[in-house]
Design a protein around this motif. Structure first.
Motif, mmCIF file in Angstrom:
data_model
loop_
_atom_site.group_PDB
_atom_site.id
_atom_site.type_symbol
_atom_site.label_atom_id
_atom_site.label_comp_id
_atom_site.label_asym_id
_atom_site.label_seq_id
_atom_site.Cartn_x
_atom_site.Cartn_y
_atom_site.Cartn_z
ATOM 1 N N ILE A 85 -3.099 -9.405 -15.175
ATOM 2 C CA ILE A 85 -4.396 -8.767 -14.968
ATOM 3 C C ILE A 85 -4.468 -8.173 -13.561
ATOM 4 C CG2 ILE A 85 -6.890 -9.155 -14.870
ATOM 5 C CD1 ILE A 85 -6.560 -11.341 -16.932
ATOM 6 N N TYR A 86 -3.922 -8.903 -12.574
ATOM 7 C CA TYR A 86 -3.843 -8.357 -11.215
ATOM 8 C C TYR A 86 -3.052 -7.046 -11.204
ATOM 9 C CZ TYR A 86 -5.774 -12.349 -8.640
ATOM 10 O OH TYR A 86 -6.602 -13.297 -8.113
ATOM 11 N N LEU A 87 -1.924 -7.030 -11.935
ATOM 12 C CA LEU A 87 -1.107 -5.813 -11.987
ATOM 13 C C LEU A 87 -1.872 -4.668 -12.633
ATOM 14 C CD1 LEU A 87 2.458 -7.169 -12.944
ATOM 15 C CD2 LEU A 87 1.637 -6.413 -10.711
ATOM 16 N N LEU A 122 -5.846 -7.587 -1.122
ATOM 17 C CA LEU A 122 -5.099 -8.761 -1.572
ATOM 18 C C LEU A 122 -3.762 -8.893 -0.844
ATOM 19 C CD1 LEU A 122 -5.683 -8.638 -5.440
ATOM 20 C CD2 LEU A 122 -6.888 -9.984 -3.719
ATOM 21 N N PRO A 123 -3.266 -10.142 -0.669
ATOM 22 C CA PRO A 123 -1.932 -10.370 -0.066
ATOM 23 C C PRO A 123 -0.844 -10.163 -1.114
ATOM 24 C CG PRO A 123 -2.988 -12.474 -0.517
ATOM 25 C CD PRO A 123 -3.992 -11.417 -0.881
ATOM 26 N N TRP A 124 -0.452 -8.929 -1.331
ATOM 27 C CA TRP A 124 0.427 -8.611 -2.448
ATOM 28 C C TRP A 124 1.837 -9.175 -2.287
ATOM 29 C CZ3 TRP A 124 -0.844 -7.416 -7.094
ATOM 30 C CH2 TRP A 124 -2.075 -6.822 -7.333
ATOM 31 N N ARG A 125 2.313 -9.288 -1.075
ATOM 32 C CA ARG A 125 3.651 -9.860 -0.894
ATOM 33 C C ARG A 125 3.682 -11.311 -1.363
ATOM 34 N NH1 ARG A 125 6.211 -7.838 4.900
ATOM 35 N NH2 ARG A 125 6.365 -5.606 4.376
ATOM 36 N N MET A 126 2.698 -12.081 -0.914
ATOM 37 C CA MET A 126 2.634 -13.472 -1.309
ATOM 38 C C MET A 126 2.473 -13.612 -2.819
ATOM 39 S SD MET A 126 0.267 -16.038 -2.253
ATOM 40 C CE MET A 126 -1.321 -15.511 -1.590
ATOM 41 N N LEU A 127 1.600 -12.800 -3.412
ATOM 42 C CA LEU A 127 1.393 -12.852 -4.853
ATOM 43 C C LEU A 127 2.650 -12.484 -5.620
ATOM 44 C CD1 LEU A 127 -2.168 -11.243 -5.160
ATOM 45 C CD2 LEU A 127 -1.562 -13.645 -5.456
#
Length: 598
Positions: A559-561, A518-523
């Protein structure tokens, strides 16, 4: 079958009663969006006006003018007389008409900040003014203001004590013309309408677009208390529009008189029609500093964009300006300052999220773990929103921003699927045939299977909701036609349930037991912006449903976290290159052991 109309008019307060509202209204703009939009407009205006003026070049012919500084016509402490006329003439000629002479005030001290009944330099005049049939039929009223030496008259026909040299004159149109757009809407099943029949009749007589004169009673005459020694031809913009030098004596300039209607909100304007026989007039005389004049002058620079961007853009800008004025007038100063700071932080996070999103997809080599169908559906969702805002004449800046977002989403398609153009088999002999094919990294992985399964479950859940929403919209809402119905129905559905489209990625993460793709910075940047929205959802006035809706994205992100916490980095897991973390660390350990043995 009768037609229905939806009225779109600026100012909003002047909208005729009985006009039906458009269904599925767009969510209200938040304060930080308004402030950032206004700042963006000011930046564009400054760049464009600087380009028109050639940067900071001196005014044309300035090198031929004397460089000696000029003096103000009046000095602090001089007693002045003020004459205020109101009539239909753009250039005043009827000086002796008692019906047009509105206010005469003597013994005004130039630079006096303690005049008036409250010793604050403010004088107020209230009255009513009868209007003619010409004004009722979209005619105009002009305010003419004169300042003279105390005891003098503004025109020789009014007395012997007249001096053109010691007379300062400004004028301004008091009424404003606003365009009212009437859109035909009707219930597509019954053809019934909730619109006032008088409005329908007026639309038949004058068309769907009508220019209507509006009136606001307030006007402030700001006498700038300033003795700055200006030099002719070297006054900086935008003050050069307000500093006027004497034609017969370039060493003297007239004191600045600014007719100020900046704080007249659009919602307070009322339409002028044949039922209005007289209008209220409230004139305020107030001294201001040169710094305040510069602030007002910079705000008024946007009026020069009428001939460049068109009337629609400027009216949208006026509405945004009203939102900013209301925030300044009605918000606690500390809260307003905090809002400005948070707005800037919000804009920075939006830019960083955009930048990292582009970088992520540009450098992505494999699609393993990513929901391709969510990307494709995102293009459809953005396209629906773009067509909806175009169909409803939304703000120009919003149209541009959504269009750019649509282009970016379309570019993402080329990163998730293979797009080919067949120029040998043209459509209608002009357009090439376009074919889409899944990329190998997507086909050969389990991601495709989980993606299809997720959208299968999602379709089962959403399709009944879409049908119910479509039936509700066609029964209870009014639309311009079938095209408008489809757009408004899809837009309202996506606005209500669009957040569910983020769930396929959650399902893929669950099946793969990994979030490394996943693109975690963008998220993270988007999540921070969402949290900012949550904080101000209880501060800014907005509908309750939209306020509750601000928390939907939070649930998905939490939920992603949780998945990031549950699916931690496993050094034994083999990546897309066929290596694992243990294989990388083992040679390093062997090398360090060999060095010790040596």
């Amino acid at each position: 079958m009768s037609d229905s109309t939806a009225v779109s008019e600026s100012p909003p307060a002047a909208a005729p009663a009985g006009a039906s509202n458009q269904p599925q209204e767009a969510a209200p703009q938040s304060t930080w969006n308004v402030i950032s939009g206004v700042l963006f407009r000011f930046f564009l205006m400054w760049m464009f006006m600087s380009w028109l003026r050639g940067g900071n070049k001196p005014q044309e012919g300035a090198d031929k003018l004397p460089s000696v500084a000029a003096a103000n016509l009046f000095s602090f402490g001089d007693e002045l007389s003020m004459w205020v006329f109101l009539n239909e003439e753009k250039s005043l000629t009827k000086y002796n008409d008692p019906s047009s002479l509105l206010w005469v005030e003597d013994s005004i001290v130039y630079g006096g900040w303690d005049d008036g009944p409250n010793a604050d330099g403010v004088l107020v005049f209230n009255s009513t003014f009868p209007i003619s049939q010409k004004v009722q039929s979209n005619g105009s009223l002009f305010l003419h203001t004169f300042f003279t030496k105390s005891g003098y008259v503004p025109h020789p026909s009014m007395g012997e004590l007249y001096s053109e040299y010691h007379t300062v004159y400004v004028t301004k149109q008091m009424n404003k013309f606003k365009r009212r757009t009437i859109k035909k809407t009707q219930n597509l099943l019954t053809g019934e309408t909730k619109t006032d029949p008088e409005l329908l009749k007026r639309m038949e007589e004058h068309g769907s677009k009508e220019i209507i004169s509006h009136w606001h009673p307030n006007m402030t005459i700001n006498l700038v208390a300033d003795l700055t020694p200006w030099s002719r031809g070297k006054v900086p913009a935008p003050l050069d529009q307000y500093v006027h030098f004497k034609t017969d004596n370039p060493m003297v300039y007239e004191p600045i008189v600014f007719l100020n209607d900046y704080w007249n909100l659009l919602r307070d304007y009322t339409p002028i029609n044949d039922s209005i026989k007289e209008v209220q007039v409230c004139i305020t005389l107030q001294p201001i500093t040169l710094f305040k004049l510069q602030m007002y002058a910079s705000q008024n620079m946007r009026n020069q964009w009428y001939n460049i961007l068109g009337e629609d853009y400027v009216q949208d800008s006026d509405e945004d300006q009203d939102s900013l004025k209301e925030a300044i007038l009605e918000t606690n100063p500390y809260m307003l300052g905090l809002t400005v700071i948070v707005s800037l932080v919000h804009s920075v996070f939006e830019f960083l999220a955009f930048k990292n999103d582009i970088q992520f997809w540009k450098s992505r080599k494999t699609l393993e773990g990513l929901s391709v169908r969510s990307v494709i559906f995102g293009v459809f969702q953005t396209l629906v929103v773009l067509l909806y805002v175009i169909d409803n004449d939304t703000n120009f800046i919003i149209k541009v921003s959504i269009f750019v977002g649509c282009l970016i989403d379309a570019w993402k398609i080329t990163k998730v699927v293979s797009v080919t153009f067949d120029w040998s088999n043209l459509i209608c002999g002009i357009l090439p045939r376009i074919s889409f094919k899944d990329k190998s990294s997507y086909v050969e992985s389990e991601t495709k299977k989980y993606d299809q399964l997720a959208f299968k479950y999602l379709g089962i859940a959403l399709f009944p909701l879409l049908v119910i929403y479509a039936v509700y919209s066609i029964i209870y809402d009014e639309h311009k036609g079938l095209y408008s119905y489809i757009l408004s129905m899809l837009y309202g559905f996506l606005l209500t349930f669009g957040f569910i489209m983020m769930t396929p990625q959650l399902f893929i993460n669950y099946k793969l037991k990994s979030v490394a793709h996943l693109p975690w910075r963008m998220l993270t940047y988007k999540a921070l912006n969402t949290f900012i929205d949550d904080i101000f959802a209880f501060v800014i006035k907005m509908p309750t449903l939209y306020r509750v809706g601000c928390f939907r994205d939070d649930i998905v992100f939490f939920i992603y976290l949780y998945q990031r916490y549950a699916y931690r980095v496993d050094p034994k897991r083999v990546n897309e290159f066929g290596t694992s973390g243990e294989e990388v660390t083992e040679p390093a350990a062997i090398t360090s052991t060999d060095k010790k043995n040596d």
